[in-house]
Design a protein around this motif. Structure first.
Motif, mmCIF file in Angstrom:
data_model
loop_
_atom_site.group_PDB
_atom_site.id
_atom_site.type_symbol
_atom_site.label_atom_id
_atom_site.label_comp_id
_atom_site.label_asym_id
_atom_site.label_seq_id
_atom_site.Cartn_x
_atom_site.Cartn_y
_atom_site.Cartn_z
ATOM 1 N N LEU A 710 4.121 13.140 -3.028
ATOM 2 C CA LEU A 710 3.574 11.854 -2.621
ATOM 3 C C LEU A 710 2.083 11.945 -2.320
ATOM 4 N N TRP A 762 -3.749 4.011 -3.025
ATOM 5 C CA TRP A 762 -2.991 4.354 -1.812
ATOM 6 C C TRP A 762 -2.934 3.156 -0.862
ATOM 7 N N LEU A 765 -0.405 0.791 -2.209
ATOM 8 C CA LEU A 765 0.950 1.248 -1.939
ATOM 9 C C LEU A 765 1.328 1.014 -0.478
ATOM 10 N N THR A 766 0.386 1.298 0.413
ATOM 11 C CA THR A 766 0.636 1.084 1.841
ATOM 12 C C THR A 766 0.946 -0.381 2.120
ATOM 13 N N TYR A 769 4.372 -1.332 0.738
ATOM 14 C CA TYR A 769 5.487 -0.731 1.487
ATOM 15 C C TYR A 769 5.740 -1.443 2.815
ATOM 16 N N PHE A 790 3.546 6.066 4.437
ATOM 17 C CA PHE A 790 2.160 6.170 3.987
ATOM 18 C C PHE A 790 1.214 6.434 5.153
ATOM 19 N N ASN A 793 1.244 10.030 6.169
ATOM 20 C CA ASN A 793 0.698 10.977 5.188
ATOM 21 C C ASN A 793 -0.773 10.749 4.863
ATOM 22 N N THR A 794 -1.409 9.796 5.509
ATOM 23 C CA THR A 794 -2.803 9.486 5.184
ATOM 24 C C THR A 794 -3.733 10.654 5.464
#
Length: 818
Positions: A710, A762, A765-766, A769, A790, A793-794
């Motif tokens: 990811l 990203w 995606l965030t 989500y 997300f 995991n940033t």
């Protein structure tokens, strides 16, 4: 020194002299452009037309060159060597807009364009021997000339020091024949805004067009070692190649996840044939059937688990002594339905195999087989009609005619031979790859034909099936026709299999020599190819590359072998550096990101889920914005649950109910669960979604996607190209940044812009989500559904970006120019 080095030196010397003398166009063409076209770009003399005549506005004019083959053509407009001040237009890609066309280079472009259009040619190039500018002269896709772009190589220094591969991949003869101009010059259509996938407009690997030189020279040997061609090896070689034991991983500490095993789908007692004791018991039963009782076995396994390889292992290793005995009463007749054709009935296909086996074995011997098989009929004839004949030769002729009639019809001959031997010999008919036939109806017909023949001829039967095929048929009369015994094939370690395949490849190429041209144009000679294979094996199995293949293949050995072939073909760039390092005794680690790119993309230039071995976890393909990341949302919850050491699976009804609670319809959940199983992120006992299947578990692949891939730069960038972008602002930003990347020549800056593009992706995606996450938090779903995937995991992703940019600076920072 090799020819290319000599050519390069001559080109630079000639260019310097021409510039000093301010040479005219004719001299530039003769002394420089001709050489580059023929000796660097490999255009043949017969491909090149010079001073091609055409009429324009009632005037006669001439195109300097036309490079032409049966299916493509390029107009090349040549200018004297001193021409072209680039001004503000020194970029890789240049829009053919009005302001550019008013420059000195732009005016030459217009001239070449008009020549090409007059000749009905789609592509053109302008060059003064130093600068090369390639562009589409006319379009057929409703994109205007002024909306198109050309590709600029601004100097010979740039071409030969940095962009030699890209230059030749664009306009050398082989590349043009392979469609390079269409790919690079027609590769995007910006007016198709309803197709919001970057793959429709850009390619991240447009400069990767050639096979790796090692693969180019050893392609047939690699294909042999990493495919099912090894099944034809002799017993000694096959024995060294075969991996007899299953892999056993219970917990993967790297992703902190329990690796659940697929339970057998057979309700009855099942032999695990990759275990020594169960395998020996199975072999003993098959080989030591002294009373010739009729046996029937079904062997099940997952896709690519090694069922066919196991059959060959039995034949070549475990049963070799029985099969090679001169007075053999043991027969092993393997029928592979991959060889069948739709226009041949299955019964005829099976009988043809049996007929050929009789011809090739002692079953076709007159004294040992044919005469006793026909003994009762011969005796009846001799006591009856043939008793009136006194001539023994005439009697034998009539008997021969009887047998020959059956022989020509095949089926009566086959049936008499096998019926005679069935209670005196152990005869096995082994049926493989039934489930390679897509139609369930055809599979049923095949089952019926096989079982009918086995019963009719009183033969032993072994059938190999995928678990999912067995599930679909386990309650059918076809399965219940026999009292089967069951065996299961659990896949062996992918790394162990690959290690043996590399050893095989090394032995195949030992002593072979080859040469190739490196990325910088230097010539390399490899005296013994097996030494290079030693480097490749160490690079794949000695670091994370092998681990990536193992995880992404998800226990499918056939897929793992294909991934390895893709890696060897397209998976690394600086081959010469690796070979040099290895020759000096130093360890050279091939970059894992290049291996991952090759595995994901394969032989294509851009990722597309429809042909990749890796499914797009960022797009559920439901055409619903708020459910675009439902696939990832479900997988994340399953991986979170699998963190528990006691994990055995997550109930499908539970998943459906939780998602129904936050507003996701059951039909969407079931559709996504089905795709997750098909793409090997989740699994169920039968690999399908149905009402009677209760549990789901994430595969190691699913775990690695959530916990590792990811935040992997290569993984994100590739999957981004096949992800629908619903947000207008994000879509415009991604397109604009992609244009910058294609135009940028400085390698470090190019990578920095690529990082910027992933950052935008990203954020998208965030945002996509968040509806699923926020509703889960609001409705207090269990904790595995509620982590901010997300957001958590940033920081890790930012560290990834820092490593990527730091690596670029270390590798390319010494040169101020690309």
């Amino acid at each position: 020194m090799d020819d290319l080095d000599t050519t390069k030196q001559n080109i630079f010397s000639t260019a310097k002299l021409l510039k000093e003398n301010n040479s005219n166009e004719a001299e530039t063409r003769f002394k420089l452009i001709d050489i580059i076209l023929k000796e660097v770009l490999d255009w043949k003399t017969e491909d090149i037309e010079v001073e091609k005549h055409l009429r324009e506005d009632n005037n006669s004019t001439f195109a300097d060159y036309v490079l032409k083959t049966a299916n493509t053509a390029i107009v090349v407009e040549a200018k004297r060597i001193s021409n072209f001040s680039l001004g503000d237009y020194n970029q890789r890609k240049i829009l053919l807009g009005k302001s550019f066309l008013e420059t000195e280079l732009g005016k030459a472009v217009v001239q070449a364009r008009d020549y090409a259009r007059g000749l009905g040619i789609d592509f053109a190039c302008v060059t003064n021997g130093l600068l090369w500018f390639v562009f589409p002269a006319q379009r057929h896709d409703q994109v205007s000339f002024n909306e198109s772009s050309g590709i600029l190589f601004s100097s010979l220094e740039e071409i030969f020091s940095t962009y030699y591969s890209e230059f030749t991949a664009l306009i050398n003869r082989a590349s043009v024949l392979a469609g390079s101009l269409e790919l690079h010059l027609y590769g995007r259509a910006e007016n198709q805004i309803d197709q919001r996938h970057l793959k429709n407009f850009f390619s991240p690997y447009s400069n990767i067009s050639k096979d790796n030189p090692i693969y180019e020279n050893l392609s047939s040997q690699i294909a042999t070692a990493f495919s099912e061609k090894v099944l034809s090896l002799d017993p000694d070689e096959f024995s060294r190649l075969y991996v007899p034991n299953a892999q056993n991983i219970k917990f993967d500490s790297k992703i902190r996840m329990t690796v659940s095993k697929r339970d057998t789908v057979v309700a009855k007692k099942t032999n695990r044939l990759m275990r020594d004791t169960d395998r020996d018991r199975f072999v003993e039963k098959v080989s030591d059937n002294k009373n010739f009782s009729k046996l029937a076995f079904i062997i099940v396994g997952t896709v690519g688990s090694g069922k066919t390889t196991f059959l060959h292992y039995l034949e070549k290793i475990k049963l070799q002594d029985l099969l090679s005995s001169p007075d053999n009463n043991f027969h092993w007749i393997r029928i592979d339905f991959l060889e069948s054709t739709q226009d041949v009935p299955y019964t005829s296909f099976i009988y043809e195999h049996l007929f050929r086996y009789i011809q090739a074995s002692n079953l076709g011997d007159k004294e040992k087989s044919i005469s006793p098989a026909y003994a009762s009929e011969i005796e009846s004839l001799l006591r009856g009609p043939l008793a009136f004949l006194s001539d023994e030769k005439e009697k034998n002729r009539e008997i021969s005619n009887l047998i020959l009639k059956d022989y020509n019809e095949k089926s009566p001959y086959i049936e008499k031979i096998f019926r005679y031997h069935s209670d005196k010999s152990n005869i096995y008919i082994i049926v493989d790859n039934i489930d390679q036939i897509e139609s369930d109806i055809k599979q049923g017909e095949l089952f019926s034909a096989t079982l009918s023949i086995a019963r009719k001829l009183n033969l032993n039967l072994i059938v190999c099936l995928r678990q999912s095929t067995y599930i679909r048929n386990r309650n059918s009369p076809l399965i219940n026709a026999y009292d089967y015994e069951y065996g299961q094939i659990d896949p062996p370690s992918v790394l162990a299999v690959l290690s043996k395949r590399f050893d095989l490849l090394s032995s195949i190429v030992q002593g072979m020599s080859f040469n190739f041209t490196a990325e910088n144009g230097a010539r390399f000679i490899v005296d013994d190819a097996s030494e290079v294979i030693g480097q490749l094996k160490e690079s794949v199995l000695g670091n994370e590359v092998g681990g990536q293949i193992e995880v992404l293949a998800s226990e499918d050995l056939r897929l793992a072998l294909r991934m390895t072939r893709d890696f060897l073909e397209k998976g690394y760039s600086n081959t010469s550096q690796g070979i040099q390092s290895y020759a000096k005794g130093n360890k050279y680690i091939l970059p894992k990101h290049e291996a991952l790119r090759a595995i994901i993309v394969g032989n294509h230039t851009v990722y597309d889920e429809s042909y990749s071995a890796v499914g797009n976890i960022f797009d559920s393909k439901l055409s619903i914005h708020n459910l675009q990341l439902l696939k990832l949302f479900i997988l994340n919850a399953c991986v979170n649950r699998a963190t528990l050491s006691s994990f055995e699976g997550i109930d499908g009804d539970e998943i459906i109910e939780h998602l129904k609670n936050i507003g996701v319809a059951k039909k969407y959940t079931k559709q996504v669960l089905k795709v997750l199983c098909e793409q090997r992120y989740l699994f169920t006992p039968s690999h399908t979604v149905s009402e009677d299947i209760a549990m789901y578990a994430p595969s190691r692949l699913g775990g690695y996607v959530v916990r590792e891939l990811l935040v992997d730069f290569t993984f994100l960038e590739n999957l981004m190209f096949d992800t629908y972008i619903s947000d207008d602002e994000t879509w415009q930003n991604l397109k604009e940044i992609s244009h910058k990347i294609e135009s940028e020549k400085n390698i470090i800056r190019k990578i920095e812009i690529r990082v910027e593009r992933i950052q935008f992706f990203w954020k998208y995606l965030t945002k996509s989500y968040s509806p699923l996450l926020n509703e889960s938090l609001k409705r207090t779903l269990p904790s595995e559904w509620c982590n901010d995937l997300f957001g958590d995991n940033t920081v890790t992703l930012e560290n990834t970006f820092s490593r990527v940019k730091g690596s670029a600076k270390r590798n390319y920072g010494k040169s101020k120019k690309p």
